[in-house]
Design a protein around this motif. Sequence first.
Motif, PDB file in Angstrom:
ATOM      1  N   PRO A  33       1.206  -1.208  -0.261  1.00 58.41           N
ATOM      2  CA  PRO A  33       0.136  -0.040  -0.245  1.00 58.41           C
ATOM      3  C   PRO A  33       0.921   0.666   0.183  1.00 58.41           C
ATOM      4  CG  PRO A  33      -0.210  -1.082   1.921  1.00 58.41           C
ATOM      5  CD  PRO A  33       0.682  -1.988   1.235  1.00 58.41           C
ATOM      6  N   ALA A  38       6.174   7.787  -2.040  1.00 59.45           N
ATOM      7  CA  ALA A  38       6.449   7.657  -0.436  1.00 59.45           C
ATOM      8  C   ALA A  38       8.102   5.887  -0.445  1.00 59.45           C
ATOM      9  CB  ALA A  38       5.358   6.482   0.395  1.00 59.45           C
ATOM     10  N   ALA A  39       7.990   5.707  -2.305  1.00 58.79           N
ATOM     11  CA  ALA A  39       7.868   4.380  -2.216  1.00 58.79           C
ATOM     12  C   ALA A  39       9.661   4.332  -1.566  1.00 58.79           C
ATOM     13  CB  ALA A  39       8.210   3.421  -3.069  1.00 58.79           C
ATOM     14  N   GLN A  42      11.565   4.336   2.557  1.00 59.48           N
ATOM     15  CA  GLN A  42      12.259   3.017   3.300  1.00 59.48           C
ATOM     16  C   GLN A  42      12.723   2.435   2.184  1.00 59.48           C
ATOM     17  OE1 GLN A  42       9.107   1.737   6.157  1.00 59.48           O
ATOM     18  NE2 GLN A  42       8.609   0.084   4.871  1.00 59.48           N
ATOM     19  N   ARG A 140      -0.112 -12.070  -0.330  1.00 60.72           N
ATOM     20  CA  ARG A 140       0.379 -11.414   0.212  1.00 60.72           C
ATOM     21  C   ARG A 140      -0.733 -11.089   0.785  1.00 60.72           C
ATOM     22  NH1 ARG A 140       3.781  -6.971   0.150  1.00 60.72           N
ATOM     23  NH2 ARG A 140       2.313  -5.971   1.842  1.00 60.72           N
ATOM     24  N   LEU A 144      -0.427 -11.560   4.996  1.00 62.34           N
ATOM     25  CA  LEU A 144      -1.367 -10.131   6.273  1.00 62.34           C
ATOM     26  C   LEU A 144      -2.801 -10.305   6.298  1.00 62.34           C
ATOM     27  CD1 LEU A 144       1.162  -8.062   3.675  1.00 62.34           C
ATOM     28  CD2 LEU A 144       1.636  -8.889   5.784  1.00 62.34           C
ATOM     29  N   PRO A 147      -5.490  -4.703   5.917  1.00 63.13           N
ATOM     30  CA  PRO A 147      -6.039  -3.298   6.791  1.00 63.13           C
ATOM     31  C   PRO A 147      -6.839  -2.761   6.672  1.00 63.13           C
ATOM     32  CG  PRO A 147      -3.979  -3.123   5.216  1.00 63.13           C
ATOM     33  CD  PRO A 147      -4.430  -4.673   4.920  1.00 63.13           C
TER      34      PRO A 147
HETATM   35  C1  LIG Z   1      -0.834  -4.131   5.002  1.00 64.03           C
HETATM   36  C2  LIG Z   1       0.555  -3.077   4.777  1.00 64.03           C
HETATM   37  C3  LIG Z   1       1.622  -4.109   4.374  1.00 64.03           C
HETATM   38  C4  LIG Z   1       2.896  -3.555   3.826  1.00 64.03           C
HETATM   39  N1  LIG Z   1       3.231  -4.310   3.765  1.00 64.03           N
HETATM   40  C5  LIG Z   1       5.056  -3.407   3.377  1.00 64.03           C
HETATM   41  C6  LIG Z   1       5.989  -4.064   2.705  1.00 64.03           C
HETATM   42  O1  LIG Z   1       5.445  -5.557   2.196  1.00 64.03           O
HETATM   43  N2  LIG Z   1       7.183  -3.836   2.048  1.00 64.03           N
HETATM   44  C7  LIG Z   1       7.363  -3.171   2.851  1.00 64.03           C
HETATM   45  O2  LIG Z   1       8.531  -1.848   2.447  1.00 64.03           O
HETATM   46  N3  LIG Z   1       6.551  -1.693   3.438  1.00 64.03           N
HETATM   47  C8  LIG Z   1       5.086  -2.757   3.797  1.00 64.03           C
HETATM   48  N4  LIG Z   1       4.012  -1.131   3.791  1.00 64.03           N
HETATM   49  C9  LIG Z   1       4.556  -0.022   4.738  1.00 64.03           C
HETATM   50  C10 LIG Z   1       4.066   1.163   3.685  1.00 64.03           C
HETATM   51  O3  LIG Z   1       2.919   0.544   2.295  1.00 64.03           O
HETATM   52  C11 LIG Z   1       5.006   1.630   2.988  1.00 64.03           C
HETATM   53  O4  LIG Z   1       5.804   2.329   3.987  1.00 64.03           O
HETATM   54  C12 LIG Z   1       5.054   2.956   1.879  1.00 64.03           C
HETATM   55  O5  LIG Z   1       5.614   2.999   1.414  1.00 64.03           O
HETATM   56  C13 LIG Z   1       4.006   4.290   2.628  1.00 64.03           C
HETATM   57  O6  LIG Z   1       3.267   4.411   1.234  1.00 64.03           O
HETATM   58  P1  LIG Z   1       2.567   5.699   2.183  1.00 64.03           P
HETATM   59  O7  LIG Z   1       2.224   6.531   1.237  1.00 64.03           O
HETATM   60  O8  LIG Z   1       1.075   5.439   2.747  1.00 64.03           O
HETATM   61  O9  LIG Z   1       3.632   6.386   2.989  1.00 64.03           O
HETATM   62  P2  LIG Z   1       2.907   7.540   4.624  1.00 64.03           P
HETATM   63  O10 LIG Z   1       2.695   6.028   5.090  1.00 64.03           O
HETATM   64  O11 LIG Z   1       2.143   8.155   4.460  1.00 64.03           O
HETATM   65  O12 LIG Z   1       4.403   7.911   4.590  1.00 64.03           O
HETATM   66  C14 LIG Z   1       5.991   6.616   4.915  1.00 64.03           C
HETATM   67  C15 LIG Z   1       6.893   7.936   5.416  1.00 64.03           C
HETATM   68  O13 LIG Z   1       7.025   8.295   3.965  1.00 64.03           O
HETATM   69  C16 LIG Z   1       6.898  10.024   4.491  1.00 64.03           C
HETATM   70  N5  LIG Z   1       6.927  10.396   2.953  1.00 64.03           N
HETATM   71  C17 LIG Z   1       5.277   9.973   2.848  1.00 64.03           C
HETATM   72  N6  LIG Z   1       4.957  10.350   1.020  1.00 64.03           N
HETATM   73  C18 LIG Z   1       6.568  11.250   1.124  1.00 64.03           C
HETATM   74  C19 LIG Z   1       6.980  12.213  -0.521  1.00 64.03           C
HETATM   75  N7  LIG Z   1       6.095  12.211  -1.275  1.00 64.03           N
HETATM   76  N8  LIG Z   1       8.417  12.517  -0.189  1.00 64.03           N
HETATM   77  C20 LIG Z   1       8.623  12.621   0.691  1.00 64.03           C
HETATM   78  N9  LIG Z   1       8.446  12.103   1.819  1.00 64.03           N
HETATM   79  C21 LIG Z   1       6.613  11.698   2.186  1.00 64.03           C
HETATM   80  C22 LIG Z   1       5.966  10.083   5.062  1.00 64.03           C
HETATM   81  O14 LIG Z   1       6.269  11.521   5.749  1.00 64.03           O
HETATM   82  C23 LIG Z   1       6.785   9.076   6.397  1.00 64.03           C
HETATM   83  O15 LIG Z   1       7.873   9.479   7.228  1.00 64.03           O
HETATM   84  C24 LIG Z   1       2.923  -1.438   4.027  1.00 64.03           C
HETATM   85  C25 LIG Z   1       2.408  -1.577   4.921  1.00 64.03           C
HETATM   86  C26 LIG Z   1       0.976  -1.545   5.602  1.00 64.03           C
HETATM   87  C27 LIG Z   1      -0.129  -1.413   6.271  1.00 64.03           C
END
Ligand SMILES: Cc1cc2nc3c(=O)[nH]c(=O)nc-3n(C[C@H](O)[C@H](O)[C@H](O)COP(=O)(O)OP(=O)(O)OC[C@H]3O[C@@H](n4cnc5c(N)ncnc54)[C@H](O)[C@@H]3O)c2cc1C
Length: 250
Positions: A33, A38-39, A42, A140, A144, A147
Amino acid sequence: MRFTVGGGVEWDDFIRETTKIGCTGVECLAGIPGTVGAAPVQNIGAYGQEAKDSITKIFAIDFETGAKIELKKDECDFSYRHSIFNSSARERYFIYKVEFVLRKGQIESELYGSLESYLNSKQIESRDPETLANAVRAVRDSKLPDPKDFASSGSFFKNIYVDESEVKSLDERGIPHHGTKVNTGWLIENVGLKGKDFYGFKISEKASLVLINESGKSYADLEKAISEISKIVEEKFGFKLEQEPNVIEG
Ligand SMILES: Cc1cc2nc3c(=O)[nH]c(=O)nc-3n(C[C@H](O)[C@H](O)[C@H](O)COP(=O)(O)OP(=O)(O)OC[C@H]3O[C@@H](n4cnc5c(N)ncnc54)[C@H](O)[C@@H]3O)c2cc1C
């Protein structure tokens, strides 16, 4: 092929579009998600692929100067669940566009066991990117907690990496691992914590790295839960658990 993708695009839509035209490089990251922007933060990863493997450039706004900048991949210090965006330059940049280079063809590396087993169980022979992306989504979904039904941030704890020199001792201790990556969910499961509740935060029955907020009410409770879980795992295995999600200070 080169793709420049808006930061607000849904990550999985990007996967759908690129796998549809036969591009490999991100298919194992299907179903994660979040957004494209955001990718890189982390350096999302799953089933043996990471965003960094395909990212070539980041387009961002620097909050310190207000300027639009471009960062090359090697300026981002990517590693497992890590980049400058969640460490040295945390909250400094807004990522509005990401450039990826993907290749037409099929994945060359060995598939993760669970993915291979799924494909074999369904008698699916193709390993083309779209087939793999769909298989990843199915695996997945089965592994998992959804959510939509369970409040979680996905994996709450990171997998632990050890030095190459420690791999032998993992084998001797019967600890499952994928190369230098310790199956950290197994550690949590092995100390009997699967399904256990700590101050309203429950370790998922389906995936032990996931914490589900069932009735947790405060960040202080979450901190207590993390500390107790970590202590139990460290006492038995000597490994320190590390948190995956960023803490946003309000
Ligand atoms: C059910 C579930 C499964 C998941 N599976 C995985 C997985 O398999 N592998 C994995 O690596 N992660 C996984 N995640 C974590 C998540 O999906 C990732 O971290 C994703 O990149 C979050 O995206 P988001 O747009 O929701 O960012 P957010 O959660 O809103 O933000 C994450 C961080 O990135 C920053 N950020 C967001 N957008 C930007 C931008 N445009 N510029 C600068 N900073 C930014 C935010 O400030 C925050 O610090 C999972 C999460 C869930 C809920």
